[in-house]
Write a protein that holds these residues in place. Structure first.
Motif, PDB file in Angstrom:
ATOM      1  N   ILE A  69     -27.729  15.581  39.848  1.00  0.00           N
ATOM      2  CA  ILE A  69     -26.918  16.526  38.616  1.00  0.00           C
ATOM      3  C   ILE A  69     -27.765  16.278  37.279  1.00  0.00           C
ATOM      4  O   ILE A  69     -27.550  15.156  36.928  1.00  0.00           O
ATOM      5  N   ASP A  70     -28.399  17.222  36.909  1.00  0.00           N
ATOM      6  CA  ASP A  70     -29.216  16.974  35.677  1.00  0.00           C
ATOM      7  C   ASP A  70     -28.352  17.523  34.489  1.00  0.00           C
ATOM      8  O   ASP A  70     -28.264  18.868  34.341  1.00  0.00           O
ATOM      9  N   TYR A  71     -27.791  16.526  33.781  1.00  0.00           N
ATOM     10  CA  TYR A  71     -27.146  17.146  32.525  1.00  0.00           C
ATOM     11  C   TYR A  71     -27.474  16.250  31.543  1.00  0.00           C
ATOM     12  O   TYR A  71     -26.879  16.174  30.272  1.00  0.00           O
ATOM     13  N   GLY A  72     -28.929  15.882  31.413  1.00  0.00           N
ATOM     14  CA  GLY A  72     -29.619  15.024  30.325  1.00  0.00           C
ATOM     15  C   GLY A  72     -29.082  13.663  30.487  1.00  0.00           C
ATOM     16  O   GLY A  72     -28.995  12.948  29.362  1.00  0.00           O
ATOM     17  N   ALA A  73     -28.930  12.849  31.763  1.00  0.00           N
ATOM     18  CA  ALA A  73     -28.439  11.626  31.884  1.00  0.00           C
ATOM     19  C   ALA A  73     -29.220  10.660  31.646  1.00  0.00           C
ATOM     20  O   ALA A  73     -29.077   9.401  31.636  1.00  0.00           O
ATOM     21  N   GLY A  74     -30.724  10.843  31.131  1.00  0.00           N
ATOM     22  CA  GLY A  74     -31.483   9.860  31.131  1.00  0.00           C
ATOM     23  C   GLY A  74     -32.593   9.785  32.422  1.00  0.00           C
ATOM     24  O   GLY A  74     -32.703  10.487  32.988  1.00  0.00           O
ATOM     25  N   ASN A  75     -33.225   8.844  31.989  1.00  0.00           N
ATOM     26  CA  ASN A  75     -34.570   8.647  33.167  1.00  0.00           C
ATOM     27  C   ASN A  75     -34.047   8.211  34.425  1.00  0.00           C
ATOM     28  O   ASN A  75     -33.213   7.195  34.745  1.00  0.00           O
ATOM     29  N   ILE A  76     -34.148   9.139  35.424  1.00  0.00           N
ATOM     30  CA  ILE A  76     -33.556   8.842  36.833  1.00  0.00           C
ATOM     31  C   ILE A  76     -34.990   8.783  37.702  1.00  0.00           C
ATOM     32  O   ILE A  76     -35.051   8.804  39.188  1.00  0.00           O
ATOM     33  N   LYS A  77     -36.132   8.389  37.251  1.00  0.00           N
ATOM     34  CA  LYS A  77     -37.358   8.550  37.979  1.00  0.00           C
ATOM     35  C   LYS A  77     -37.201   7.318  39.248  1.00  0.00           C
ATOM     36  O   LYS A  77     -37.595   7.591  40.203  1.00  0.00           O
ATOM     37  N   SER A  78     -36.643   6.169  38.725  1.00  0.00           N
ATOM     38  CA  SER A  78     -36.673   5.094  39.682  1.00  0.00           C
ATOM     39  C   SER A  78     -35.548   5.455  40.800  1.00  0.00           C
ATOM     40  O   SER A  78     -35.858   5.024  42.048  1.00  0.00           O
ATOM     41  N   LEU A  79     -34.421   6.146  40.664  1.00  0.00           N
ATOM     42  CA  LEU A  79     -33.628   6.697  41.682  1.00  0.00           C
ATOM     43  C   LEU A  79     -34.495   7.523  42.676  1.00  0.00           C
ATOM     44  O   LEU A  79     -34.200   7.534  43.869  1.00  0.00           O
ATOM     45  N   GLN A  80     -35.237   8.435  41.749  1.00  0.00           N
ATOM     46  CA  GLN A  80     -35.848   9.623  42.715  1.00  0.00           C
ATOM     47  C   GLN A  80     -36.777   8.891  43.815  1.00  0.00           C
ATOM     48  O   GLN A  80     -36.957   9.400  44.826  1.00  0.00           O
ATOM     49  N   PHE A  81     -37.348   7.775  43.163  1.00  0.00           N
ATOM     50  CA  PHE A  81     -38.439   6.985  43.954  1.00  0.00           C
ATOM     51  C   PHE A  81     -37.886   6.473  45.044  1.00  0.00           C
ATOM     52  O   PHE A  81     -38.304   6.193  45.893  1.00  0.00           O
TER      53      PHE A  81
END
Length: 201
Positions: free
Chosen positions: A5-17
Motif C-alpha cells: 500500500i503506497d501512502y507515502g510511507a517512505g523507502n520500501i525498496k528493501s522490502l520489495q527486494f
C-alpha cells in the motif's frame, strides 16, 4: 500478487527486494482497483503514527484496507504498519488507528534505551503458519520507540523482552502484524515473508 500500500510511507525498496528474492510478485500501488485485485496486502510504515494515519485516511486507503480485510484478504502490517492495525496511539497526542486489533500504542518506558534498536530474540507464544520454520529464540531486527500495549493476549503470536513484553508478531484471523523489519532480519525475516506469501498461493 501482493499489493504494497503506497501512502507515502517512505523507502520500501528493501522490502520489495526481499520479496523479489523469494519470487513473490509485488506491486507498490495506491490504486483502489489494484488493491482489490491483489491476493494480499502489505501495510508498510516508518515515521510517526499520527501523520501516517492522516495520510492513509486522506487517500481513502484506510477504508479500502478494512473492506479487503473484511472479505478475508491477508493483510501484513510491518513496523509502523503493524502499529496502525491497533485502535489508538499515544504518539504525538492521541490518534485513532485502523481498529483491526485491540490495543493502544504507547511509548517504551525510559528505564531502557529508546528507541529499541537492534537485534532481539523472539519468544514464540502460538504455533501459527506465519512462523512456520521459525524457531523460538530466533533473532530479528527492531527499530521502534512505541509498542502495542493493552492487547488481547489471544492475538500475540510472538513477543520480545525489552524490560516490557513487546508484541513482535500479532494475528487476528487474516490480519497479521510484525513489529520488526523482516527485510533486515536475515533468514528468519525472509522465512516470515515466505510464510506470508504461502497464505495465498
Amino acid at each position: 500478487m501482493i499489493a504494497i500500500i503506497d501512502y507515502g510511507a517512505g523507502n520500501i525498496k528493501s522490502l520489495q527486494f526481499a520479496l523479489e528474492r523469494l519470487d513473490i510478485p509485488s506491486e507498490l500501488t495506491s490504486d483502489r482497483t489494484r488493491l482489490e485485485q491483489a491476493d494480499a496486502l502489505i501495510l508498510p510504515g516508518v515515521g510517526a503514527f499520527g501523520d501516517a494515519m492522516k495520510q492513509l485516511k486522506a487517500t481513502g486507503l484506510d477504508e479500502v484496507v478494512k473492506a479487503e480485510v473484511a472479505k478475508g484478504k491477508p493483510l501484513l502490517g510491518i513496523c509502523l504498519g503493524m502499529q496502525m492495525l491497533f485502535e489508538t496511539s499515544e504518539e504525538g497526542g492521541r490518534s485513532d488507528g485502523l481498529g483491526l486489533l485491540k490495543g493502544n500504542i504507547t511509548l517504551i518506558p525510559d528505564t531502557v534505551k529508546v528507541p529499541h534498536m537492534g537485534w532481539n530474540s523472539l519468544t514464540v507464544q502460538q504455533d501459527k503458519p506465519i512462523l512456520k520454520d521459525v524457531t523460538n529464540g530466533d533473532y530479528v531486527y527492531f527499530v521502534h520507540s512505541y509498542y502495542a500495549a493493552d492487547t488481547d493476549n489471544n492475538d500475540i503470536v510472538a513477543d520480545a523482552d525489552y524490560e516490557v513484553s513487546v508484541p513482535a508478531v500479532v494475528q487476528k484471523g487474516n490480519t497479521i502484524g510484525i513489529q520488526f523489519h523482516p527485510e533486515k532480519s536475515g533468514e528468519t525475516g525472509l522465512q516470515i515473508l515466505k510464510n506470508f506469501g504461502g497464505m495465498f498461493t
